[in-house]
Design an enzyme around this catalytic site. Sequence first.
Site, mmCIF file in Angstrom:
data_model
loop_
_atom_site.group_PDB
_atom_site.id
_atom_site.type_symbol
_atom_site.label_atom_id
_atom_site.label_comp_id
_atom_site.label_asym_id
_atom_site.label_seq_id
_atom_site.Cartn_x
_atom_site.Cartn_y
_atom_site.Cartn_z
ATOM 1 N N GLY A 66 0.767 -1.174 0.007
ATOM 2 C CA GLY A 66 -0.052 -0.214 -0.023
ATOM 3 C C GLY A 66 0.957 1.272 -0.084
ATOM 4 N N GLY A 67 1.861 1.224 -0.822
ATOM 5 C CA GLY A 67 3.052 2.278 -0.704
ATOM 6 C C GLY A 67 2.566 3.340 -1.895
ATOM 7 C CE1 TYR A 116 -8.959 0.586 9.206
ATOM 8 C CE2 TYR A 116 -9.391 1.718 11.261
ATOM 9 C CZ TYR A 116 -8.537 1.649 10.264
ATOM 10 O OH TYR A 116 -7.216 2.347 10.134
ATOM 11 C CB ALA A 152 -12.681 -6.331 14.643
ATOM 12 C CB ILE A 206 -2.195 10.084 9.004
ATOM 13 C CG1 ILE A 206 -1.877 9.463 10.360
ATOM 14 C CG2 ILE A 206 -0.827 10.584 8.137
ATOM 15 C CD1 ILE A 206 -1.196 10.340 11.280
HETATM 16 P P1 NAP Z 1 -5.138 5.264 1.293
HETATM 17 O O1 NAP Z 1 -4.671 6.748 1.219
HETATM 18 O O2 NAP Z 1 -6.543 4.966 0.995
HETATM 19 O O3 NAP Z 1 -3.847 4.304 0.648
HETATM 20 C C1 NAP Z 1 -4.069 2.847 0.980
HETATM 21 C C2 NAP Z 1 -3.041 2.259 -0.056
HETATM 22 O O4 NAP Z 1 -3.241 1.015 0.364
HETATM 23 C C3 NAP Z 1 -3.052 2.618 -1.426
HETATM 24 O O5 NAP Z 1 -1.810 2.560 -1.844
HETATM 25 C C4 NAP Z 1 -3.827 1.522 -1.909
HETATM 26 O O6 NAP Z 1 -3.593 1.296 -3.179
HETATM 27 C C5 NAP Z 1 -3.202 0.332 -1.011
HETATM 28 N N1 NAP Z 1 -4.451 -0.822 -0.964
HETATM 29 C C6 NAP Z 1 -5.800 -0.889 -0.614
HETATM 30 N N2 NAP Z 1 -5.942 -1.959 -0.662
HETATM 31 C C7 NAP Z 1 -4.930 -2.843 -0.909
HETATM 32 C C8 NAP Z 1 -5.105 -4.095 -1.464
HETATM 33 N N3 NAP Z 1 -6.008 -5.025 -1.213
HETATM 34 N N4 NAP Z 1 -3.533 -4.643 -1.454
HETATM 35 C C9 NAP Z 1 -2.530 -4.042 -1.684
HETATM 36 N N5 NAP Z 1 -2.750 -2.527 -1.687
HETATM 37 C C10 NAP Z 1 -3.840 -2.072 -1.256
HETATM 38 O O7 NAP Z 1 -4.983 4.821 3.113
HETATM 39 P P2 NAP Z 1 -4.255 5.601 4.185
HETATM 40 O O8 NAP Z 1 -4.890 6.683 4.881
HETATM 41 O O9 NAP Z 1 -2.642 5.913 3.728
HETATM 42 O O10 NAP Z 1 -3.969 4.271 5.138
HETATM 43 C C11 NAP Z 1 -3.039 3.533 4.989
HETATM 44 C C12 NAP Z 1 -2.905 2.442 6.184
HETATM 45 O O11 NAP Z 1 -2.892 3.289 7.344
HETATM 46 C C13 NAP Z 1 -4.181 1.429 6.461
HETATM 47 O O12 NAP Z 1 -3.553 0.409 6.828
HETATM 48 C C14 NAP Z 1 -5.052 2.330 7.544
HETATM 49 O O13 NAP Z 1 -5.676 1.607 8.145
HETATM 50 C C15 NAP Z 1 -3.728 3.197 8.412
HETATM 51 N N6 NAP Z 1 -4.246 4.311 8.949
HETATM 52 C C16 NAP Z 1 -4.677 5.341 8.396
HETATM 53 C C17 NAP Z 1 -4.917 6.358 9.063
HETATM 54 C C18 NAP Z 1 -5.279 7.731 8.484
HETATM 55 O O14 NAP Z 1 -5.720 8.676 9.174
HETATM 56 N N7 NAP Z 1 -5.079 7.827 7.188
HETATM 57 C C19 NAP Z 1 -5.199 6.401 10.699
HETATM 58 C C20 NAP Z 1 -4.874 5.071 11.127
HETATM 59 C C21 NAP Z 1 -4.418 3.876 10.350
HETATM 60 P P3 NAP Z 1 -4.587 0.495 -4.303
HETATM 61 O O15 NAP Z 1 -6.037 1.022 -4.091
HETATM 62 O O16 NAP Z 1 -4.167 1.000 -5.760
HETATM 63 O O17 NAP Z 1 -4.505 -1.045 -4.075
#
Ligand code: NAP
Length: 267
Positions: free
Chosen positions: A14-15, A163, A165, A196
């Site tokens: 997910g980079g 989520y 869980a 974030i």
């Molecule tokens: P985001 O902006 O939606 O980015 C998600 C990334 O994961 C994208 O690169 C996406 O690319 C990839 N992805 C999604 N489903 C995937 C799959 N099945 N296989 C491979 N890659 C996949 O999300 P984010 O806010 O950066 O969140 C990233 C992580 O941080 C998540 O685990 C989230 O739960 C955690 N988190 C985020 C926050 C926040 O405030 N943003 C807070 C706490 C935790 P594709 O869609 O092209 O696959």
Amino acid sequence: MFTSIAGRAVVVTGGTRGIGKGIASVFARNGAKVLITGRDSDTARAAAEELHAQAAAAGPPGEVSFVLADVSSREDCRRMAAIAWERLGGIDVLCANAGIFPEARIEDLTEEDLDQVLAVNLKGAVFSVQACLPALAASGRGRVILTSSITGPITGFPGWTHYGASKAGQLGFMRTAAIELAPKGITVNAVLPGNIVTEGLASLGDNYASGTTAAIPMGRLGTVDEIGYTALFLATDEAAYITGQSIVVDGGQVLPESPDAVAADPA
Ligand code: NAP
């Protein structure tokens, strides 16, 4: 001064966007060889090019490339690890970050909703670690860094039972994985971000962002760099004795006992 991680081989699932892209950027700017993964090829290609250029401008010879892989597929995770082995010469650090956070209240939560979130967030993290394990063990200083969340392990928010869980489940996995993998010199830790600024967070709307900002003692959302540097610390040689632990990076969001406890700006 921390030992440099220049030249280390790093996989960030997910980079291609958001927090994972931020983690990849921090590692690449510090000279690591980084493989990012996602499912959308245009986004992945653009992110790899952007991060590679940033790394080149930063000084130490970092590099960034991408592979398309869905972490909910065990076969895709194996292919991702094989490509990392071939292209980067091994895997020193796995940042298992890919995750999704669709909303659904308990009354409306379908079996498909539950399966999808657990498949990506929980099984995806487990599959990623399993696939990278031989390479991480061969590294002799393997590091696994999970992107969990405050939501689930510490806090709750309506619409995210599934989520929460999945994110609490990651920590359960982490604690036993840390014990099993310690003899191989692999540490397993988690970063628990608060709210974030990412593309994913933006999709929740302005009301969500302003509501959560009001609950954060530091009065702002976090940046992807702030999560990236926490992951970088956990990947250093100096963090070799830390395993099975989680670090909250949230501007103090989990601390207030009530909204009144968030200090008003004295100005
Ligand atoms: P985001 O902006 O939606 O980015 C998600 C990334 O994961 C994208 O690169 C996406 O690319 C990839 N992805 C999604 N489903 C995937 C799959 N099945 N296989 C491979 N890659 C996949 O999300 P984010 O806010 O950066 O969140 C990233 C992580 O941080 C998540 O685990 C989230 O739960 C955690 N988190 C985020 C926050 C926040 O405030 N943003 C807070 C706490 C935790 P594709 O869609 O092209 O696959």
